[in-house]
Design an enzyme around this catalytic site. Structure first.
Site, mmCIF file in Angstrom:
data_model
loop_
_atom_site.group_PDB
_atom_site.id
_atom_site.type_symbol
_atom_site.label_atom_id
_atom_site.label_comp_id
_atom_site.label_asym_id
_atom_site.label_seq_id
_atom_site.Cartn_x
_atom_site.Cartn_y
_atom_site.Cartn_z
ATOM 1 N N LYS A 69 0.835 -1.205 0.000
ATOM 2 C CA LYS A 69 0.000 0.000 0.000
ATOM 3 C C LYS A 69 0.873 1.259 0.000
ATOM 4 O O LYS A 69 0.605 2.216 -0.725
ATOM 5 C CB LYS A 69 -0.956 -0.027 1.212
ATOM 6 C CG LYS A 69 -2.033 -1.091 1.072
ATOM 7 C CD LYS A 69 -2.903 -1.271 2.310
ATOM 8 C CE LYS A 69 -3.846 -2.459 2.100
ATOM 9 N NZ LYS A 69 -4.780 -2.708 3.193
ATOM 10 N N GLN A 126 -4.933 -2.264 9.369
ATOM 11 C CA GLN A 126 -4.755 -3.537 8.676
ATOM 12 C C GLN A 126 -5.345 -4.684 9.507
ATOM 13 O O GLN A 126 -5.093 -4.779 10.701
ATOM 14 C CB GLN A 126 -3.251 -3.772 8.410
ATOM 15 C CG GLN A 126 -2.951 -4.950 7.524
ATOM 16 C CD GLN A 126 -3.535 -4.811 6.109
ATOM 17 O OE1 GLN A 126 -3.674 -3.709 5.590
ATOM 18 N NE2 GLN A 126 -3.886 -5.917 5.498
ATOM 19 N N ASP A 185 -11.321 2.306 3.983
ATOM 20 C CA ASP A 185 -11.591 0.866 3.842
ATOM 21 C C ASP A 185 -13.095 0.601 3.711
ATOM 22 O O ASP A 185 -13.508 -0.503 3.339
ATOM 23 C CB ASP A 185 -11.081 0.117 5.087
ATOM 24 C CG ASP A 185 -9.797 -0.667 4.811
ATOM 25 O OD1 ASP A 185 -9.562 -1.026 3.644
ATOM 26 O OD2 ASP A 185 -9.054 -0.926 5.776
HETATM 27 N N1 LIG Z 1 -7.704 -3.056 6.529
HETATM 28 C C1 LIG Z 1 -7.744 -4.066 5.636
HETATM 29 N N2 LIG Z 1 -7.269 -5.276 5.974
HETATM 30 C C2 LIG Z 1 -7.310 -6.273 5.054
HETATM 31 C C3 LIG Z 1 -7.822 -6.038 3.742
HETATM 32 C C4 LIG Z 1 -8.338 -4.759 3.445
HETATM 33 O O1 LIG Z 1 -8.857 -4.489 2.338
HETATM 34 N N3 LIG Z 1 -8.267 -3.795 4.413
HETATM 35 N N4 LIG Z 1 -7.759 -7.036 2.784
HETATM 36 C C5 LIG Z 1 -6.925 -8.201 3.015
HETATM 37 C C6 LIG Z 1 -5.467 -8.027 2.695
HETATM 38 N N5 LIG Z 1 -5.113 -7.102 1.599
HETATM 39 C C7 LIG Z 1 -5.168 -5.773 1.812
HETATM 40 O O2 LIG Z 1 -5.112 -5.280 2.879
HETATM 41 C C8 LIG Z 1 -4.525 -7.583 0.385
HETATM 42 C C9 LIG Z 1 -4.423 -8.921 0.108
HETATM 43 C C10 LIG Z 1 -3.766 -9.362 -1.049
HETATM 44 C C11 LIG Z 1 -3.217 -8.460 -1.923
HETATM 45 C C12 LIG Z 1 -2.444 -8.898 -3.131
HETATM 46 O O3 LIG Z 1 -2.052 -8.072 -3.922
HETATM 47 N N6 LIG Z 1 -2.188 -10.175 -3.273
HETATM 48 C C13 LIG Z 1 -1.327 -10.667 -4.326
HETATM 49 C C14 LIG Z 1 -0.398 -11.696 -3.730
HETATM 50 C C15 LIG Z 1 0.534 -11.025 -2.740
HETATM 51 C C16 LIG Z 1 1.389 -11.971 -1.916
HETATM 52 O O4 LIG Z 1 2.470 -12.313 -2.372
HETATM 53 O O5 LIG Z 1 0.995 -12.289 -0.770
HETATM 54 C C17 LIG Z 1 -2.185 -11.242 -5.444
HETATM 55 O O6 LIG Z 1 -3.277 -11.756 -5.153
HETATM 56 O O7 LIG Z 1 -1.731 -11.150 -6.592
HETATM 57 C C18 LIG Z 1 -3.329 -7.127 -1.654
HETATM 58 C C19 LIG Z 1 -3.972 -6.691 -0.513
HETATM 59 C C20 LIG Z 1 -7.020 -8.616 4.484
HETATM 60 N N7 LIG Z 1 -6.826 -7.501 5.356
#
Ligand SMILES: Nc1nc2c(c(=O)[nH]1)N[C@@H](CN(C=O)c1ccc(C(=O)N[C@@H](CCC(=O)O)C(=O)O)cc1)CN2
Length: 291
Positions: free
Chosen positions: A52, A96, A119
């Site tokens: 982020k 988070q 969020d």
């Molecule tokens: N406050 C928040 N917490 C969480 C959220 C949220 O939207 N707000 N969502 C998820 C986690 N998340 C963002 O926070 C998130 C998860 C995955 C990815 C992402 O880009 N994943 C990649 C793989 C990355 C890796 O190597 O792990 C992909 O899918 O290509 C971005 C954001 C829970 N918590």
């Protein structure tokens, strides 16, 4: 089969936001500022918050990352939230998730100023979303809507089955897919751990959105021909042979399900990158609403 390429679309969105920020700078306006609180040392959460911050740098936003220890009390976190609520420099902030066990997540999310809740997790914003009012839509469902939109995936009159009822993805997704407009106007079934005979339900779906967190849960025999498949699962599965020691695995048995699907998101590179891009969009919106 068409791949819904979240990596590409999220890059397009970041480029669009970069242009907006350039215009703000040219007018002498302050650029959007996102803050992120992370409590504890969970590896995946640290990666997501780092992504982020990096995304903010890429589009020209300011960002602040606040790290708090794993033993942080609820009161200490609430104090930090109050500080951010009252800090005029911060346009929006996130906490988070997940949070350590000693902290009541719902209580904490309710303490965030709804105008800075990029969020979209505050009950007021969730309620506005459910009532079709303009507000911050949680980033992952928002990202899925954007993918469906940019690939012109028809949703009107379709049967959408959402797997999982989490507050972050499943619940809002089920509301958004059933609302008026595009993407939306679909008939929604939401399934969860107590759903009986899930295959009978998923095999009738035109669109399946799986946010369960169980690797390879959705098999080809659970899916009808030409279904649209959105995989929200991002489980880290131990794999000694990979450089990181794990591989990211989705809820969908991609190899077999992709042979039947009309559209499908990959993991990684599908919904995950869209989550970050849409958080930036919400931060831009927060900035615009405050000025
Ligand atoms: N406050 C928040 N917490 C969480 C959220 C949220 O939207 N707000 N969502 C998820 C986690 N998340 C963002 O926070 C998130 C998860 C995955 C990815 C992402 O880009 N994943 C990649 C793989 C990355 C890796 O190597 O792990 C992909 O899918 O290509 C971005 C954001 C829970 N918590």
């Amino acid at each position: 089969m068409i791949l819904l390429d979240g990596k590409k679309v999220s890059n397009d969105i970041k480029n669009e936001i970069t242009e907006e920020v350039k215009k703000m700078k040219a007018k002498g306006e302050k650029v959007p500022h996102l803050a992120a609180i992370i409590v504890g040392n969970d590896g995946a959460s640290l990666t997501y918050v780092a992504s982020k911050v990096k995304a903010c740098e890429r589009v020209g936003f300011e960002s602040t990352m606040i790290r708090m220890s794993n033993t942080t009390s609820e009161i200490e976190l609430l104090d930090k939230i109050e500080e951010l609520n009252n800090n005029p420099e911060i346009d929006g902030f996130i906490i988070q998730l997940p949070l350590p066990k000693q902290i009541d997540t719902q209580k904490v999310l309710m303490a965030v100023d709804p105008d800075k809740d990029v969020d979209g997790f505050h009950p007021m914003n969730f309620g506005k979303m459910a009532l079709d009012m303009s507000t911050f839509i949680p980033a992952t469902p928002f990202g899925i809507l954007e993918l469906l939109d940019r690939y012109n995936v028809e949703t009107k009159g379709k049967h959408t089955v959402v797997i999982g009822r989490s507050h972050i993805v499943g619940r809002p997704m089920s509301i958004l897919m059933g609302r008026k407009g595009f993407p939306g106007n679909s008939t929604v079934t939401i399934t969860h751990s107590h759903t009986k005979n899930i295959t009978q339900i998923t095999s009738q779906a035109d669109i399946i959105i799986s946010a369960l967190g169980v690797p390879n849960f959705l098999k080809a025999e659970m899916v009808k021909d030409d279904a649209v498949i959105i995989d929200v699962g991002i489980t880290r599965v131990v794999d000694e042979t990979s450089p990181k020691g794990y591989i990211i695995t989705g809820d969908v048995d991609f190899e077999n399900v992709s042979k039947k699907a009309s559209f499908i998101t990959p993991v990684p590179g599908g919904v995950g990158p869209m989550t970050i891009a849409m958080l930036l969009k919400n931060t831009l919106l927060a900035r615009e609403l405050r000025h």
